[in-house]
Design an enzyme around this catalytic site. Structure first.
Site, PDB file in Angstrom:
ATOM      1  N   GLY A   1     -36.382 -15.875 -20.791  1.00 22.30           N
ATOM      2  CA  GLY A   1     -35.926 -14.772 -22.435  1.00 22.30           C
ATOM      3  C   GLY A   1     -35.901 -15.409 -23.242  1.00 22.30           C
ATOM      4  O   GLY A   1     -34.901 -15.921 -22.890  1.00 22.30           O
TER       5      GLY A   1
ATOM      6  N   GLN B   1     -31.872 -15.411 -31.633  1.00 21.55           N
ATOM      7  CA  GLN B   1     -31.246 -17.201 -31.024  1.00 21.55           C
ATOM      8  C   GLN B   1     -31.869 -17.945 -31.176  1.00 21.55           C
ATOM      9  O   GLN B   1     -31.438 -19.617 -31.571  1.00 21.55           O
ATOM     10  CB  GLN B   1     -32.240 -16.482 -29.085  1.00 21.55           C
ATOM     11  CG  GLN B   1     -30.586 -15.488 -28.552  1.00 21.55           C
ATOM     12  CD  GLN B   1     -30.971 -15.722 -26.742  1.00 21.55           C
ATOM     13  OE1 GLN B   1     -32.213 -15.282 -26.771  1.00 21.55           O
ATOM     14  NE2 GLN B   1     -30.168 -16.493 -26.698  1.00 21.55           N
TER      15      GLN B   1
ATOM     16  N   LEU C   1     -29.178 -18.761 -22.621  1.00 20.29           N
ATOM     17  CA  LEU C   1     -29.487 -20.268 -23.810  1.00 20.29           C
ATOM     18  C   LEU C   1     -29.157 -20.117 -24.158  1.00 20.29           C
ATOM     19  O   LEU C   1     -28.145 -21.542 -25.051  1.00 20.29           O
ATOM     20  CB  LEU C   1     -31.344 -20.322 -23.894  1.00 20.29           C
ATOM     21  CG  LEU C   1     -32.564 -19.944 -23.114  1.00 20.29           C
ATOM     22  CD1 LEU C   1     -33.380 -20.715 -23.196  1.00 20.29           C
ATOM     23  CD2 LEU C   1     -32.324 -21.682 -22.563  1.00 20.29           C
TER      24      LEU C   1
ATOM     25  N   HIS D   1     -29.394  -8.526 -27.334  1.00 20.38           N
ATOM     26  CA  HIS D   1     -29.993 -10.103 -28.717  1.00 20.38           C
ATOM     27  C   HIS D   1     -30.142  -9.014 -29.837  1.00 20.38           C
ATOM     28  O   HIS D   1     -29.627  -9.418 -30.674  1.00 20.38           O
ATOM     29  CB  HIS D   1     -30.571 -10.882 -27.566  1.00 20.38           C
ATOM     30  CG  HIS D   1     -29.466 -12.016 -27.314  1.00 20.38           C
ATOM     31  ND1 HIS D   1     -29.276 -12.220 -27.633  1.00 20.38           N
ATOM     32  CD2 HIS D   1     -30.369 -12.948 -25.761  1.00 20.38           C
ATOM     33  CE1 HIS D   1     -28.906 -13.534 -26.836  1.00 20.38           C
ATOM     34  NE2 HIS D   1     -29.188 -13.911 -25.807  1.00 20.38           N
TER      35      HIS D   1
HETATM   36  C1  Y12 Z   1     -32.093 -12.312 -16.013  1.00 20.75           C
HETATM   37  C2  Y12 Z   1     -31.076 -12.738 -16.408  1.00 20.75           C
HETATM   38  C3  Y12 Z   1     -31.115 -13.467 -18.021  1.00 20.75           C
HETATM   39  C4  Y12 Z   1     -32.059 -13.212 -18.576  1.00 20.75           C
HETATM   40  C5  Y12 Z   1     -31.917 -13.065 -20.025  1.00 20.75           C
HETATM   41  C6  Y12 Z   1     -32.755 -14.600 -20.479  1.00 20.75           C
HETATM   42  N1  Y12 Z   1     -32.496 -15.844 -19.813  1.00 20.75           N
HETATM   43  C7  Y12 Z   1     -32.206 -17.378 -19.470  1.00 20.75           C
HETATM   44  O1  Y12 Z   1     -33.965 -18.252 -19.957  1.00 20.75           O
HETATM   45  C8  Y12 Z   1     -31.372 -18.343 -19.474  1.00 20.75           C
HETATM   46  C9  Y12 Z   1     -32.062 -19.611 -18.771  1.00 20.75           C
HETATM   47  C10 Y12 Z   1     -30.612 -20.690 -19.443  1.00 20.75           C
HETATM   48  C11 Y12 Z   1     -31.694 -22.135 -18.196  1.00 20.75           C
HETATM   49  C12 Y12 Z   1     -30.529 -22.906 -18.791  1.00 20.75           C
HETATM   50  O2  Y12 Z   1     -30.796 -24.235 -18.390  1.00 20.75           O
HETATM   51  C13 Y12 Z   1     -30.994 -25.227 -19.362  1.00 20.75           C
HETATM   52  O3  Y12 Z   1     -30.665 -25.304 -20.275  1.00 20.75           O
HETATM   53  C14 Y12 Z   1     -32.129 -25.915 -18.502  1.00 20.75           C
HETATM   54  C15 Y12 Z   1     -29.472 -23.249 -18.425  1.00 20.75           C
HETATM   55  O4  Y12 Z   1     -28.772 -24.122 -18.303  1.00 20.75           O
HETATM   56  C16 Y12 Z   1     -27.751 -24.308 -19.217  1.00 20.75           C
HETATM   57  O5  Y12 Z   1     -27.187 -24.028 -20.324  1.00 20.75           O
HETATM   58  C17 Y12 Z   1     -27.160 -25.813 -18.583  1.00 20.75           C
HETATM   59  C18 Y12 Z   1     -28.607 -21.503 -18.536  1.00 20.75           C
HETATM   60  C19 Y12 Z   1     -30.042 -20.739 -19.097  1.00 20.75           C
HETATM   61  C20 Y12 Z   1     -33.432 -13.049 -18.163  1.00 20.75           C
HETATM   62  C21 Y12 Z   1     -33.346 -12.271 -16.612  1.00 20.75           C
HETATM   63 CO    CO Z   2     -29.835 -13.996 -23.616  1.00 16.21          CO
END
Ligand code: Y12
Ligand code: CO
Length: 171
Positions: free
Chosen positions: A45, A50, A96, A141
């Site tokens: 997401g 962002q 992110l 957000h």
């Molecule tokens: C359920 C919970 C949260 C959401 C919101 C959207 N969240 C994300 O897309 C999070 C992504 C994310 C990805 C990561 O991996 C990389 O960056 C490779 C991450 O790891 C690090 O930052 C090291 C952290 C978050 C929707 C539904």
């Molecule tokens: Co977020």
């Protein structure tokens, strides 16, 4: 084009985003860039703020049963409003804009949301479970809020401690 994802404690993440009025080429290229940015960084997401654009738009792309993110499942959301919500769900969220931190957050388990697609068509969608969580996380957000603001006092302290430790390690 992949854009920079701004991260906590960048003050721009606190901005309240504004409604989109024109469903034009500029909006389409923002949405395309957001998709490239979100998938390049393994997100499920992403809200426009962002990538430092304070407009009411967000993307959600949940993985399917084979853990694949297919472009045909992409949800592009413009000027969303939650018109009904029910129940409660606790899910371990990540963001992110808050890299390397995950914690449990309580949200509504079911929502009805109204929004527009990239062409200005009105959509009414009912969602539950992870999709409902994702909508609520991304819509926070748009109001300038991060999931860490929903943590208990003690968990927020834990986050601040881990964040400061990471900053020291970077120096
Ligand atoms: C359920 C919970 C949260 C959401 C919101 C959207 N969240 C994300 O897309 C999070 C992504 C994310 C990805 C990561 O991996 C990389 O960056 C490779 C991450 O790891 C690090 O930052 C090291 C952290 C978050 C929707 C539904
Ligand atoms: Co977020």
């Amino acid at each position: 084009m992949i854009r920079e994802v701004i991260t906590y404690p960048d003050k721009r993440l606190k901005l309240a985003s504004k409604d989109i009025e024109k469903f034009d080429e500029e909006l389409h290229s923002l949405l395309d860039d957001m998709y490239e940015t979100m998938t390049a960084k393994n997100g499920i997401g992403l809200a426009a703020i962002q990538v430092a654009v304070p407009l009411n738009t967000l993307l959600i792309l949940l993985p399917d049963e084979n853990d694949e993110q297919k472009k045909e499942d992409l949800i592009e959301v413009i000027n969303p409003k939650i018109v009904e919500k029910k129940g409660s769900i606790v899910y371990q969220e990540g963001c992110l804009s808050v890299p390397d931190y995950y914690d449990d957050v309580e949200r509504a388990e079911w929502i009805r949301v109204e929004y527009f697609d990239r062409f200005g068509n009105k959509i009414v969608k009912e969602c539950d479970g992870l999709l409902a969580v994702a909508f609520q996380h991304e819509m926070d957000h748009l109001k300038g809020h991060l999931f860490i603001e929903k943590l208990s006092y003690l968990k927020r302290k834990k986050f601040e401690k881990e964040w400061k430790k990471k900053q020291r390690a970077k120096k």
